[in-house]
Enzyme design. Structure first.
Site, PDB file in Angstrom:
ATOM      1  N   LYS A  52     -10.140  -0.864  10.626  1.00  0.00           N
ATOM      2  CA  LYS A  52     -10.292  -2.051   9.773  1.00  0.00           C
ATOM      3  C   LYS A  52     -10.545  -3.300  10.618  1.00  0.00           C
ATOM      4  CE  LYS A  52      -7.127  -0.148   6.355  1.00  0.00           C
ATOM      5  NZ  LYS A  52      -7.845   0.135   5.113  1.00  0.00           N
ATOM      6  N   GLN A  81      -4.226  -5.367   7.017  1.00  0.00           N
ATOM      7  CA  GLN A  81      -5.232  -6.260   6.414  1.00  0.00           C
ATOM      8  C   GLN A  81      -5.153  -7.677   6.975  1.00  0.00           C
ATOM      9  OE1 GLN A  81      -7.623  -5.315   4.401  1.00  0.00           O
ATOM     10  NE2 GLN A  81      -6.930  -3.261   3.882  1.00  0.00           N
ATOM     11  N   HIS A 100       0.876  -1.182   0.000  1.00  0.00           N
ATOM     12  CA  HIS A 100       0.000   0.000   0.000  1.00  0.00           C
ATOM     13  C   HIS A 100       0.913   1.231   0.000  1.00  0.00           C
ATOM     14  CE1 HIS A 100      -2.724   2.972   1.889  1.00  0.00           C
ATOM     15  NE2 HIS A 100      -3.730   2.188   1.563  1.00  0.00           N
ATOM     16  N   CYS A 145      -4.751   2.395  -3.636  1.00  0.00           N
ATOM     17  CA  CYS A 145      -3.516   2.949  -3.043  1.00  0.00           C
ATOM     18  C   CYS A 145      -2.352   2.002  -3.253  1.00  0.00           C
ATOM     19  CB  CYS A 145      -3.679   3.246  -1.550  1.00  0.00           C
ATOM     20  SG  CYS A 145      -4.864   4.528  -1.230  1.00  0.00           S
ATOM     21  N   ASP A 152       3.323  -4.774   8.079  1.00  0.00           N
ATOM     22  CA  ASP A 152       2.102  -3.984   7.983  1.00  0.00           C
ATOM     23  C   ASP A 152       0.932  -4.966   8.100  1.00  0.00           C
ATOM     24  OD1 ASP A 152      -0.172  -2.700   7.156  1.00  0.00           O
ATOM     25  OD2 ASP A 152       0.689  -1.844   5.332  1.00  0.00           O
TER      26      ASP A 152
HETATM   27  N1  PMP Z   1      -1.508  -0.734   4.705  1.00  0.00           N
HETATM   28  C1  PMP Z   1      -2.473  -1.498   4.162  1.00  0.00           C
HETATM   29  C2  PMP Z   1      -2.125  -2.881   3.703  1.00  0.00           C
HETATM   30  C3  PMP Z   1      -3.757  -0.992   4.048  1.00  0.00           C
HETATM   31  O1  PMP Z   1      -4.721  -1.754   3.502  1.00  0.00           O
HETATM   32  C4  PMP Z   1      -4.053   0.315   4.509  1.00  0.00           C
HETATM   33  C5  PMP Z   1      -5.444   0.908   4.366  1.00  0.00           C
HETATM   34  N2  PMP Z   1      -6.090   0.641   3.180  1.00  0.00           N
HETATM   35  C6  PMP Z   1      -3.026   1.054   5.065  1.00  0.00           C
HETATM   36  C7  PMP Z   1      -1.768   0.503   5.151  1.00  0.00           C
HETATM   37  C8  PMP Z   1      -3.263   2.436   5.597  1.00  0.00           C
HETATM   38  O2  PMP Z   1      -4.137   2.370   6.685  1.00  0.00           O
HETATM   39  P1  PMP Z   1      -4.814   3.681   7.282  1.00  0.00           P
HETATM   40  O3  PMP Z   1      -5.477   4.377   6.147  1.00  0.00           O
HETATM   41  O4  PMP Z   1      -5.789   3.144   8.286  1.00  0.00           O
HETATM   42  O5  PMP Z   1      -3.741   4.477   7.916  1.00  0.00           O
END
Ligand code: PMP
Length: 407
Positions: free
Chosen positions: A227, A204, A124, A365, A201
């Site tokens: 999430k 997910q 991401h 993203c 990270d």
């Molecule tokens: N890493 C991953 C794998 C994500 O899916 C996301 C959110 N889509 C993020 C980082 C960023 O998370 P946040 O927007 O809650 O800061």
């Protein structure tokens, strides 16, 4: 045997009980954010209506009570991911802030000109850009683990990227765009053989499977509350004490200090050194409530049911002519990214929306990953334990309608 009563569970989530364009809402955008059970909503409302007071400051009753609840929430997070100590849990605003904090602070301490940082093609933007900025500041080099056409990391290639200059490896446990589950234990093992720390990270992953940071032996683990059926504006860093103690603070100001004079400031101990300013204590307690809620359901039960949903949806969607699933890794969580031949994902998403079904469209993203597949974006249906096979049938029918309209 299904151990979850899905119809009963759905009643815990008030938002699910509504019509969109006169159709019952089908919410398949759980990868972006999950819905909140009533118990989490009530908890936050109760704090504001009965318990609110700034924490870690007052000696008065409300402040002391809420400080205790905030610190208890930290312990709930610690136990949830089996971290050794509660002072290794830093509460942030979300995964993005967590990664920025580590990239900045770790980078300040350990990364110098010519050093290397390894990420992966599956990341991401939140796990790309902070490292890229660090590399620019320090004149370091960003290296990227490639993937195969199924969306799986190539671990042999990863081994080849490691060098004596590698300072950290940062990868996700689950890809938000494709649903690939990465073998992070192996990735960590390989890095550690070379004395390289690893950030995982988990944005997910924590909502789909049991995570044990001691078993993984990761050096940093980050995730977001929203999430995980918890509130917005709360996130987590788990970091090994050794690193967190050596790393400088990222944000500075109130609460993170030991002593301030105009000549010099000394910093507070862990975890407060990394929690400048008034923390989002309401969301922290809401997150602990969400964690208790999903632990009551049981992450093993959740994983088993979500696997059923994934298998069912994969088989149905695969049967649609002209539909191509992007991301066919052997190990996946319940998210399906797909494209439709000759139909733009935005057009398809808008029609599907009109049927009351919320799916994600776009690059998720993860633009470099889309580039790898030579596509602009996908439609993504990401499921949670409150979704049903009947809802997947509705998505199937909606895609057929899209094909008819644009075909
Ligand atoms: N890493 C991953 C794998 C994500 O899916 C996301 C959110 N889509 C993020 C980082 C960023 O998370 P946040 O927007 O809650 O800061």
């Amino acid at each position: 045997m299904l151990n979850l009563d899905i119809q009963k569970i759905r009643k815990d989530f008030p938002i699910l009980n509504q019509q969109i364009y006169n159709k019952p809402l089908v919410y398949f955008d759980n990868g972006a954010t999950t819905q909140k059970p009533q118990i989490v909503i009530d908890e936050e409302s109760k704090i504001y209506s009965q318990e609110n007071s700034n924490i870690h400051r007052g000696v008065h009753y409300l402040s002391e009570q809420l400080t205790q609840r905030y610190e208890d929430a930290r312990k709930t997070v610690q136990k949830f991911i089996n971290a050794p100590h509660d002072h290794e849990i830093i509460l942030t605003s979300g995964t993005t802030e967590s990664i920025n904090t580590i990239a900045y602070s770790f980078g300040e301490k350990y990364v110098n000109e010519g050093d290397e940082i390894i990420i992966s093609t599956l990341e991401h933007h939140a796990n790309i850009v902070p490292w890229q900025m660090l590399c620019e500041r320090k004149k370091a080099v960003l290296k990227v683990i490639p993937i195969n056409d199924k969306g799986e990391l190539l671990l042999d290639e990863y081994q080849k990227l490691i060098s004596p200059k590698t300072k950290i490896v940062a990868v996700n446990q689950v890809s938000n765009a494709l649903g690939t589950v990465n073998d992070v234990k192996k990735i960590i093992e390989i890095a550690h053989k070379n004395d390289i720390p690893v950030l995982i990270d988990g944005a997910q992953s924590v909502q789909h499977n049991v995570v044990d940071v001691q078993d993984l032996d990761c050096d940093f683990f980050v995730f977001s509350g929203h999430k995980l059926y918890g509130p917005n504006g709360i996130g987590v860093i788990y970091g090994k004490e050794k690193f967190l103690n050596e790393m400088p603070p990222y944000m500075t100001g109130g609460e993170m200090i030991k002593k301030v004079t105009f000549e010099k400031t000394t910093f507070n101990e862990l975890p407060f050194k990394f929690e400048a300013g008034t923390p989002n204590y309401v969301a922290a307690i809401g997150l602990a409530t969400a964690i208790d809620y999903i632990q009551e359901l049981g992450l093993e039960n959740i994983a088993a049911y979500e696997k059923e949903l994934l298998d069912y949806a994969t088989e149905k969607l695969e049967s649609i002519e002209g539909l191509r699933i992007i991301g066919t890794a052997a190990n996946k969580v319940c998210a399906i990214s797909f494209i439709l031949e000759n139909i733009h994902h935005f057009d398809a998403g808008m029609v599907i929306d009109k049927m009351g079904i919320a799916v994600r469209t776009g690059h998720h993203c993860a633009e470099p990953l889309m580039d790898r597949f030579n596509i602009e974006g996908t439609l993504r249906a990401s499921f949670a334990f409150y979704n049903t096979k009947e809802e997947i049938d509705k998505l199937y029918d909606a895609i057929l309608t899209v094909k008819q309209m644009f075909g």
